[in-house]
Design a protein around this motif. Structure first.
Motif, PDB file in Angstrom:
ATOM      1  N   CYS A 109      -5.144   2.692  -0.147  1.00 27.56           N
ATOM      2  CA  CYS A 109      -6.285   2.854   0.422  1.00 27.56           C
ATOM      3  C   CYS A 109      -6.760   4.383   0.005  1.00 27.56           C
ATOM      4  CB  CYS A 109      -6.527   2.883   2.042  1.00 27.56           C
ATOM      5  SG  CYS A 109      -7.919   3.189   2.642  1.00 27.56           S
TER       6      CYS A 109
ATOM      7  N   CYS B 106      -7.313   0.971   7.904  1.00 27.80           N
ATOM      8  CA  CYS B 106      -7.981   1.633   8.544  1.00 27.80           C
ATOM      9  C   CYS B 106      -9.404   0.969   8.962  1.00 27.80           C
ATOM     10  CB  CYS B 106      -8.388   2.940   7.713  1.00 27.80           C
ATOM     11  SG  CYS B 106      -9.302   2.892   6.164  1.00 27.80           S
TER      12      CYS B 106
ATOM     13  N   CYS C  61     -10.353  -2.496   3.975  1.00 31.68           N
ATOM     14  CA  CYS C  61      -8.754  -1.746   4.026  1.00 31.68           C
ATOM     15  C   CYS C  61      -8.324  -2.588   5.447  1.00 31.68           C
ATOM     16  CB  CYS C  61      -8.778  -0.285   4.112  1.00 31.68           C
ATOM     17  SG  CYS C  61      -7.272   0.272   4.732  1.00 31.68           S
TER      18      CYS C  61
ATOM     19  N   HIS D  69      -7.300   6.483   3.767  1.00 30.74           N
ATOM     20  CA  HIS D  69      -6.264   7.163   4.672  1.00 30.74           C
ATOM     21  C   HIS D  69      -4.835   6.899   3.947  1.00 30.74           C
ATOM     22  CE1 HIS D  69      -4.931   2.741   5.238  1.00 30.74           C
ATOM     23  NE2 HIS D  69      -4.023   3.170   5.613  1.00 30.74           N
TER      24      HIS D  69
HETATM   25 ZN    ZN Z   1      -7.528   2.585   4.637  1.00 28.67          ZN
END
Ligand code: ZN
Length: 320
Positions: free
Chosen positions: A40, A64, A61, A43
């Protein structure tokens, strides 16, 4: 600001390849069918939980919870507002966006802004070519080399050399720009003596400066030798508002979006040196004192700023 045509927004979203765009920020691998997976970009993680569905043109995602369509992705990753994201994508895929009808006054201003940006782009190209190959640019090349800026750095930052007299003016007039456009862009000035045009920047090292969308909006120009002033900057134009623009911010904003503090330095060469050394959040003002407007712009991307100014009188004044 004119409103972008709604149909174009849809057409552009269909035209663009979300996997291709996202791949510019993280490595995606096909994980069956139309699904791609990668680490990702929003994050930090060690195992991929970021997915892109190429058929539905959506991303999500599982780590997150960040998700949406290609415009959401660009807004988030490039720190742009919606029109900015649409324009960024349009440029990327070579799509001509149409704008909703504007009032005549608005249309005129907006057309002039586009011409100024086009003239700046042509000027940046001319200055860069001159730096790379013109015999009279040898002092400029030596100056940059002394700073540790080699040809690759010059390419990355589109550094240039202004040969001067009226070489740029001549080039741009023959490329179809008008005298009024060159004056509005502050690329040329009018001689009080005989009304002829001469180049604003003559015999100087050129640093193009960009807005957040990556358009060349103005130039900083450093004298070689003892010519005064040492730094000469484009004056304010309809596309160059120095109190709200920062040199390097177009490149620095993504790193700031990842939580790194802004590093505010004094000059163009400091910004370049820091970026080249891996400090990707360095920015500087375009030859004006650091002010409230600059902090407002920075605040959109980061909550923290480190000021790195020289310990001389000017530096102390700026830090205050
Ligand atoms: Zn993420």
């Amino acid at each position: 600001m004119a409103k972008i045509n709604e149909q174009d927004i849809d057409a552009l979203r269909e035209r663009a390849d979300i996997v291709d765009i996202v791949s510019g920020y993280t490595t995606l691998k096909r994980s069956g069918g139309n699904t791609f997976k990668g680490l990702c970009p929003f994050h930090s993680e060690k195992t991929p939980s970021f997915t892109v569905d190429s058929a539905r043109a959506l991303y999500y995602c599982f780590g997150c919870g960040e998700g949406g369509n290609i415009y959401h992705f660009i807004q988030k990753v490039e720190n742009l507002d919606f029109p900015g994201a649409a324009e960024w994508l349009a440029r990327r895929v070579g799509f001509d966006l149409r704008y909703e009808e504007m009032r005549p006054g608005e249309r005129k201003t907006s057309a002039l802004k586009l011409r100024i940006i086009a003239a700046n782009e042509a000027a940046a190209r001319f200055f860069h070519e001159s730096l790379m190959s013109a015999p009279e640019a040898s002092d400029a090349r030596r100056y940059l080399g002394g700073r540790g800026f080699d040809r690759e750095v010059a390419d990355r930052w589109r550094l240039g050399f202004a040969p001067g007299r009226n070489s740029l003016t001549t080039r741009l007039l023959s490329a179809g720009f008008t005298q009024e456009e060159l004056i509005a862009a502050d690329l040329a000035r009018k001689s009080e003596r005989d009304g002829s045009l001469y180049d604003t920047f003559r015999g100087r090292v050129i640093f193009p400066t960009w807005n957040l969308q990556g358009d060349v909006v103005g130039f900083g120009a450093r004298a070689l030798g003892d010519a005064q002033p040492k730094y000469l900057n484009s004056s304010e134009t309809p596309v160059f508002q120095k109190s709200r623009l920062m040199y390097g911010l177009d490149r620095a904003k993504s790193a700031m979006g990842r939580g790194e503090p802004a590093v505010v330095v004094e000059g163009y060469t400091d910004v370049i040196a820091l970026h080249e050394a891996g400090i990707g959040t360095a920015v500087a003002t375009n030859g004006v004192a650091l002010g409230e407007g600059h902090f407002e712009v920075l605040k959109k991307f980061t909550q923290r700023a480190v000021l790195m100014f020289d310990a001389d009188e000017a530096g102390r004044g700026a830090t205050e």
